[in-house]
Write a protein that holds these residues in place. Structure first.
Motif, PDB file in Angstrom:
ATOM      1  N   ALA A  64       0.801  -1.154  -0.108  1.00 19.94           N
ATOM      2  CA  ALA A  64      -0.158   0.110  -0.044  1.00 19.94           C
ATOM      3  C   ALA A  64       0.807   1.528   0.090  1.00 19.94           C
ATOM      4  CB  ALA A  64      -0.917  -0.093   1.355  1.00 19.94           C
ATOM      5  N   ALA A  65       2.150   1.142   0.641  1.00 21.38           N
ATOM      6  CA  ALA A  65       2.892   2.400   0.733  1.00 21.38           C
ATOM      7  C   ALA A  65       3.347   2.682  -0.633  1.00 21.38           C
ATOM      8  CB  ALA A  65       4.031   2.210   1.485  1.00 21.38           C
ATOM      9  N   PHE A  66       3.549   1.795  -1.599  1.00 18.29           N
ATOM     10  CA  PHE A  66       4.117   2.078  -2.915  1.00 18.29           C
ATOM     11  C   PHE A  66       3.014   2.113  -3.756  1.00 18.29           C
ATOM     12  CE2 PHE A  66       7.501  -0.036  -0.661  1.00 18.29           C
ATOM     13  CZ  PHE A  66       8.476   0.687  -0.960  1.00 18.29           C
ATOM     14  N   THR A  67       1.905   1.657  -3.671  1.00 24.18           N
ATOM     15  CA  THR A  67       0.811   2.007  -4.429  1.00 24.18           C
ATOM     16  C   THR A  67       0.240   3.306  -4.315  1.00 24.18           C
ATOM     17  OG1 THR A  67      -0.029  -0.399  -4.149  1.00 24.18           O
ATOM     18  CG2 THR A  67      -1.632   1.301  -4.937  1.00 24.18           C
ATOM     19  N   ALA A  68       0.185   3.905  -3.229  1.00 23.90           N
ATOM     20  CA  ALA A  68      -0.059   5.384  -2.853  1.00 23.90           C
ATOM     21  C   ALA A  68       0.868   6.376  -3.493  1.00 23.90           C
ATOM     22  CB  ALA A  68       0.180   5.507  -1.236  1.00 23.90           C
ATOM     23  N   ARG A  69       1.981   5.907  -3.969  1.00 24.28           N
ATOM     24  CA  ARG A  69       2.855   6.838  -4.708  1.00 24.28           C
ATOM     25  C   ARG A  69       2.741   6.583  -6.392  1.00 24.28           C
ATOM     26  NH1 ARG A  69       6.042  10.061  -1.779  1.00 24.28           N
ATOM     27  NH2 ARG A  69       5.918   9.741   0.615  1.00 24.28           N
ATOM     28  N   ASP A  70       1.882   5.384  -6.610  1.00 24.44           N
ATOM     29  CA  ASP A  70       1.846   4.983  -8.286  1.00 24.44           C
ATOM     30  C   ASP A  70       3.211   4.578  -8.601  1.00 24.44           C
ATOM     31  OD1 ASP A  70       0.192   4.683 -10.328  1.00 24.44           O
ATOM     32  OD2 ASP A  70       0.653   6.566 -11.085  1.00 24.44           O
ATOM     33  N   LEU A  71       4.029   3.734  -7.992  1.00 23.39           N
ATOM     34  CA  LEU A  71       5.182   3.474  -8.522  1.00 23.39           C
ATOM     35  C   LEU A  71       5.137   2.168  -9.248  1.00 23.39           C
ATOM     36  CD1 LEU A  71       7.459   4.401  -5.446  1.00 23.39           C
ATOM     37  CD2 LEU A  71       7.653   5.444  -7.554  1.00 23.39           C
ATOM     38  N   ALA A 275       8.458   3.671   8.747  1.00 25.29           N
ATOM     39  CA  ALA A 275       7.344   2.920   8.307  1.00 25.29           C
ATOM     40  C   ALA A 275       7.501   2.788   6.737  1.00 25.29           C
ATOM     41  CB  ALA A 275       5.996   3.792   8.214  1.00 25.29           C
ATOM     42  N   PRO A 276       7.213   1.604   5.922  1.00 26.16           N
ATOM     43  CA  PRO A 276       7.377   1.579   4.619  1.00 26.16           C
ATOM     44  C   PRO A 276       7.249   2.987   3.970  1.00 26.16           C
ATOM     45  CG  PRO A 276       5.855  -0.186   5.554  1.00 26.16           C
ATOM     46  CD  PRO A 276       6.131   0.774   6.734  1.00 26.16           C
ATOM     47  N   ASP A 277       6.618   3.879   4.150  1.00 26.48           N
ATOM     48  CA  ASP A 277       6.199   4.971   3.462  1.00 26.48           C
ATOM     49  C   ASP A 277       7.335   5.750   3.168  1.00 26.48           C
ATOM     50  OD1 ASP A 277       4.290   7.000   2.210  1.00 26.48           O
ATOM     51  OD2 ASP A 277       5.212   8.182   3.814  1.00 26.48           O
TER      52      ASP A 277
END
Length: 448
Positions: A64-71, A275-277
């Motif tokens: 989810a942390a990476f999905t939020a940044r559309d990577l 955090a993963p973020d």
């Protein structure tokens, strides 16, 4: 008692920060709502417990942390951290591939139903046999660690021509000469570490590698170290890779993938763990605009909080007050089972399992195992319940990564049982090895 009296967090402090664990006033320590005491009674001690629900939750949180940044991401679990079939199957269902470091791990991954194209092969010492197996299986990616390995892989790939033009996909693992700011024995990205190709040699090797007909060089890879808690080492390492991608493209080279490895740390003791973020942000800033697929290979962050190591107190032994030595808590699990404290001076939280001890006053204990080595020490001056005694159970926390996978049978101590808990239910997923089974693996030459 409060943690302000101690350097180390108290058992209650540790439980308060771990949502999968709680102390029930009747059943004692619960892991995903399963009483730990019930498992220990059925399987004996020492034993391992893995939390399936905890693993699923962390796998989702990381994505989810990476999905939020559309990577554009691909996720591969570093299975050296925990290689049980149950763990691999759970993560497969969560959309993860695996990162392997041996032919044995490749066989385990395939047995767990991991698709060959979802396997990344890392590691500095791949044998010819392992590389042939990887080529034959058509795994998704091999991270090449040296000039010599590249030439050897190319030759082996030439020996296995395919009728459909298949070429094994390769990245060059770069050593960026970046200090990961972690323990010396788990740092992998410095110039004198054994891993990777020196960054000032990797560009010319990337161009040279295009001449090999049986391999397809698709990008660059890096892994800086493990248990990393700061953003800056990640940023320096990934900035170096970004510079290399731009330099290669300026020479007309194609770069499809940047494999960022793993390394994100957790809080074992009282570390401020990101955090993963944080990692997602660093990757977005350094690599996000390069139009490449970004690979990530988490191990510890996913697996460590999913595991408990359960031991029973064999004996308490009086210390020497005149010398300031606390009493000893001698448990039935040893350094052959949980090697990390002996190997790296690693710290694991320890909590009682019994509810009657949850609110006991605390005193410092030395917690040691039964193995005949002075290094078989889990903790010194650890605040634990004063009334701990022979027969009581204690749980070592955050033992899901580099725990059971590092176990040995030193001192003829067989491999111990392992259980899987899953939100209120549990099952034995590895039976305890018997002494007879341990001996049966040995043979004698006919002249004895």
């Amino acid at each position: 008692m409060t943690s302000t009296l101690y350097t180390d967090p108290t058992p209650n402090d540790l439980l308060a920060s771990r949502p999968s664990l709680r102390m029930d006033p009747r059943d004692g320590l619960l892991f995903e709502d399963v009483p730990v005491e019930h498992i220990a009674r059925e399987l004996g001690t020492p034993c391992w417990i893995t939390g399936a629900g905890t693993l699923r939750r962390r796998a989702a949180d990381l994505k989810a942390a990476f999905t939020a940044r559309d990577l554009p991401m691909s996720f591969h679990f570093a299975m050296k951290a925990q290689d049980h079939q149950a763990t691999l199957r759970i993560l497969k269902d969560c959309g993860y591939g695996v990162d392997i470091v041996s032919g044995g791990e490749m066989a385990r991954a395939l047995a767990a139903g991991i698709a060959p194209e979802a396997i990344v092969f890392s590691g500095v010492g791949k044998s010819d046999q392992e590389l042939r197996a990887a080529i034959a299986a058509r795994i998704g990616q091999i991270n090449v660690e040296s000039v010599e390995e590249l030439y050897r892989l190319a030759a082996l790939a030439e020996e296995a021509p395919s009728s459909d033009g298949f070429r094994i996909r390769v990245t060059l693992r770069v050593n960026p000469d970046v200090d990961a700011q972690t323990h010396d024995k788990i740092s992998t990205g410095r110039a004198d570490d054994k891993f990777g190709i020196a960054y000032d040699q990797a560009l010319s090797l990337y161009v040279e590698a295009q001449k090999f007909r049986a391999i397809h060089v698709i990008g660059l890879a890096v892994h800086l170290g493990s248990q990393m808690l700061a953003a800056e080492p990640f940023r320096r390492g990934y900035e170096r890779l970004a510079e290399m991608v731009r330099a290669l493209r300026s020479q007309g080279q194609t770069v499809e993938i940047v494999d960022c490895g793993g390394g994100l740390g957790i809080s074992y003791r009282d570390e401020i763990a990101p955090a993963p973020d944080m990692l997602a942000g660093v990757i977005a800033e350094t690599l996000g605009g390069l139009d490449v697929t970004i690979g990530l290979e988490p191990g510890r962050w996913l697996a460590a909080p999913t595991g408990l190591f359960i031991t029973r107190v064999i004996e308490t032994k009086a210390g020497n007050p005149a010398r300031g030595t606390p009493d000893f808590l001698i448990v039935d699990g040893g350094m052959n089972d949980l090697a990390r404290p002996a190997m790296y001076d690693s710290w694991h939280g320890i909590v009682p399992v019994s509810p009657t001890l949850a609110h006991d006053t605390l005193k410092p204990w030395h917690v040691v195992g039964p193995v005949c080595e002075s290094s078989d020490v889990f903790a010194r001056n650890r605040p634990l319940p004063t009334k701990l005694q022979r027969g009581d159970l204690v749980a070592f926390l955050d033992a899901g990564a580099y725990g059971s996978v590092m176990s040995s049978t030193y001192n003829s101590r067989p491999f111990v049982a392992q259980a899987l808990v899953d939100n209120g239910r549990w099952s034995c997923i590895r039976k305890r090895q018997s002494i007879a089974e341990l001996i049966a693996a040995e043979t004698l030459p006919d002249w004895l």
